[in-house]
Scaffold this motif. Structure first.
Motif, PDB file in Angstrom:
ATOM      1  N   ASN A   1      55.033  12.903  -6.687  1.00 30.58           N
ATOM      2  CA  ASN A   1      55.784  11.711  -6.266  1.00 30.58           C
ATOM      3  C   ASN A   1      55.159  10.443  -6.845  1.00 30.58           C
ATOM      4  N   ALA A   2      53.823  10.396  -6.869  1.00 27.86           N
ATOM      5  CA  ALA A   2      53.138   9.224  -7.421  1.00 27.86           C
ATOM      6  C   ALA A   2      53.427   9.076  -8.916  1.00 27.86           C
ATOM      7  N   VAL A   3      53.436  10.203  -9.632  1.00 32.95           N
ATOM      8  CA  VAL A   3      53.733  10.171 -11.066  1.00 32.95           C
ATOM      9  C   VAL A   3      55.155   9.695 -11.304  1.00 32.95           C
ATOM     10  N   LEU A   4      56.111  10.240 -10.550  1.00 32.06           N
ATOM     11  CA  LEU A   4      57.514   9.862 -10.738  1.00 32.06           C
ATOM     12  C   LEU A   4      57.749   8.396 -10.386  1.00 32.06           C
ATOM     13  N   GLN A   5      57.073   7.909  -9.362  1.00 32.95           N
ATOM     14  CA  GLN A   5      57.214   6.498  -8.998  1.00 32.95           C
ATOM     15  C   GLN A   5      56.676   5.589 -10.101  1.00 32.95           C
ATOM     16  N   ARG A   6      55.551   5.996 -10.673  1.00 40.39           N
ATOM     17  CA  ARG A   6      54.989   5.203 -11.768  1.00 40.39           C
ATOM     18  C   ARG A   6      55.901   5.247 -12.978  1.00 40.39           C
ATOM     19  N   PHE A   7      56.494   6.408 -13.234  1.00 37.52           N
ATOM     20  CA  PHE A   7      57.411   6.540 -14.365  1.00 37.52           C
ATOM     21  C   PHE A   7      58.644   5.668 -14.162  1.00 37.52           C
TER      22      PHE A   7
ATOM     23  N   LYS B   1      56.245  23.925  -9.499  1.00 37.16           N
ATOM     24  CA  LYS B   1      56.456  22.882  -8.484  1.00 37.16           C
ATOM     25  C   LYS B   1      57.932  22.497  -8.393  1.00 37.16           C
ATOM     26  N   LYS B   2      58.302  22.006  -7.230  1.00 36.51           N
ATOM     27  CA  LYS B   2      59.661  21.521  -7.020  1.00 36.51           C
ATOM     28  C   LYS B   2      59.713  20.051  -7.437  1.00 36.51           C
ATOM     29  N   ILE B   3      60.349  19.808  -8.562  1.00 35.89           N
ATOM     30  CA  ILE B   3      60.439  18.458  -9.108  1.00 35.89           C
ATOM     31  C   ILE B   3      61.910  18.091  -9.223  1.00 35.89           C
TER      32      ILE B   3
ATOM     33  N   SER C   1      49.851  18.366  -6.394  1.00 39.08           N
ATOM     34  CA  SER C   1      50.448  18.400  -5.061  1.00 39.08           C
ATOM     35  C   SER C   1      51.771  17.636  -5.079  1.00 39.08           C
ATOM     36  N   GLU C   2      52.508  17.761  -4.010  1.00 41.58           N
ATOM     37  CA  GLU C   2      53.764  17.011  -3.893  1.00 41.58           C
ATOM     38  C   GLU C   2      53.494  15.505  -3.936  1.00 41.58           C
ATOM     39  N   LYS C   3      52.378  15.104  -3.329  1.00 37.34           N
ATOM     40  CA  LYS C   3      51.993  13.696  -3.345  1.00 37.34           C
ATOM     41  C   LYS C   3      51.696  13.227  -4.765  1.00 37.34           C
ATOM     42  N   ASP C   4      50.999  14.064  -5.540  1.00 38.98           N
ATOM     43  CA  ASP C   4      50.705  13.725  -6.937  1.00 38.98           C
ATOM     44  C   ASP C   4      51.994  13.544  -7.728  1.00 38.98           C
TER      45      ASP C   4
END
Length: 356
Positions: free
Chosen positions: A286-292, A315-317, A281-284
């Motif tokens: 965003n969480a991955v990118l924030q952790r990265f 997905k839109k990344i 999901s978009e939430k997933d």
């Protein structure tokens, strides 16, 4: 262990149902279709979760494709796809249309027919109607699909989760009792360590001999170099994950072997594991990118699996994140020279149909 004990009554009931169903098929009280003019390979497992069915299907494609007379199709139910009925992959097909596993195969082998249908008999009929030249069909995840008797049944069992140490659903992971492994023509232990000792192989083969009289084959995996999920935004230079800090993101049943492989070479590895076939999901994301972004290293990558890459591409990344996302391709690699016997069995099954 306690949970398995508590669930044992339900496991026994489930086992009884599958036992009766299999016996009805074994005795011919429920009919099963066998194709005399078509070579059908059934690739499947007895357990839930990943045993390497998709890489093994790809191995069969690579083995058989060089022969110009072999016209191949791959058919699966298309697990977690958003479409219904029969669908054949085309230029505009996405992972959401046919499922991530079939989409991975379609993307890697665009010249073969790839289709999805829950009703495999109908699926074969439609494939042949549109492609009468097809002589070989690989049924992915089809060991329990007893409406069709394959020309050659290939049963996969995970080295890390042997059948003789598992239990029936829901307490364990078995879809049916291990004794029914005997209907497999070629049993294969997958994800086997490359350095496995001959004595351990002999011990495993002895244990499996209780369930199947056929020779047990051993296969591991070979990991390739990272490939950008979004090549239009990723650096053109060849990336080596070694000496990088890795954020591993997976939505597969068993990410541990890949994680172990990366830990053997990377500076560090952090893992974000989602359930099998997870739809990010978009939430997933965003969480991955924030952790990265929170990783202090200047040399870091987001690595994922080939199957997960099929879903992430839809997905839109943001480009700032997409440029760092790579996947690790894998291929089946038999232990020692066991591929010779396996390849011979497969080719003989094809020749029996093609040359008849």
């Amino acid at each position: 262990m306690l949970l398995r004990i508590l669930l044992s009554p339900f496991s026994l009931l489930y086992g009884m149902v599958t036992f009766v169903r299999n016996k009805l098929y074994d005795r011919g009280l429920i009919s099963s279709v066998r194709y005399g003019d078509l070579c059908v390979f059934g690739v499947g497992n007895i357990t839930t979760g990943g045993t390497g069915k998709t890489p093994f299907t790809e191995y069969l494609i690579r083995l058989l494709s060089p022969n110009r007379h072999n016209k191949i199709a791959v058919l699966s139910r298309g697990y977690k796809r958003r479409t219904k009925g029969f669908i054949m992959a085309g230029a505009e097909t996405t992972a959401e249309d046919i499922g991530d596993e079939l989409f991975q195969i379609h993307r890697k082998f665009p010249d073969i027919v790839v289709a999805a249908d829950v009703d495999r008999i109908r699926g074969i009929a439609k494939i042949r109607e549109r492609n009468p030249e097809i002589r070989i069909i690989v049924l992915d995840d089809a060991f329990q699909y007893r409406k069709i008797t394959p020309s050659l049944s290939i049963l996969l069992a995970d080295y890390h989760r042997p059948l003789y140490r598992d239990g029936m659903l829901p307490g364990g992971r078995l879809r049916e009792w291990p004794c029914f492994a005997r209907r497999a023509d070629v049993p294969v232990v997958t994800k086997t360590p490359a350095d496995i000792a001959e004595s351990e192989k002999d011990d495993i083969a002895r244990r499996y001999a209780r369930y199947t009289p056929k020779r047990l084959h051993f296969a591991g995996v070979s990991y390739g170099r990272p490939i950008p999920v979004f090549p239009e935004t990723a650096p053109a230079a060849d990336i080596d994950f070694r000496q990088h800090d890795i954020l591993l993101v997976t939505g597969i049943a068993a990410p541990e072997p890949l994680e172990q492989y990366l830990r053997s070479g990377a500076a560090s590895v952090q893992t974000v594991a989602y359930p099998d076939h997870h739809d990010f999901s978009e939430k997933d994301i965003n969480a991955v990118l924030q952790r990265f972004e929170a990783m202090p290293s200047q040399r870091k990558l987001i690595l994922t699996t080939e199957k997960d890459a099929a879903r992430l591409r839809t997905k839109k990344i943001p480009e700032t994140g997409a440029a760092y996302i790579y996947y690790i391709p894998i291929e089946v690699k038999f232990i020692g020279d066991e591929n010779r016997d396996f390849d011979r069995i497969v080719n003989e099954a094809v020749e029996k149909i093609i040359l008849s």
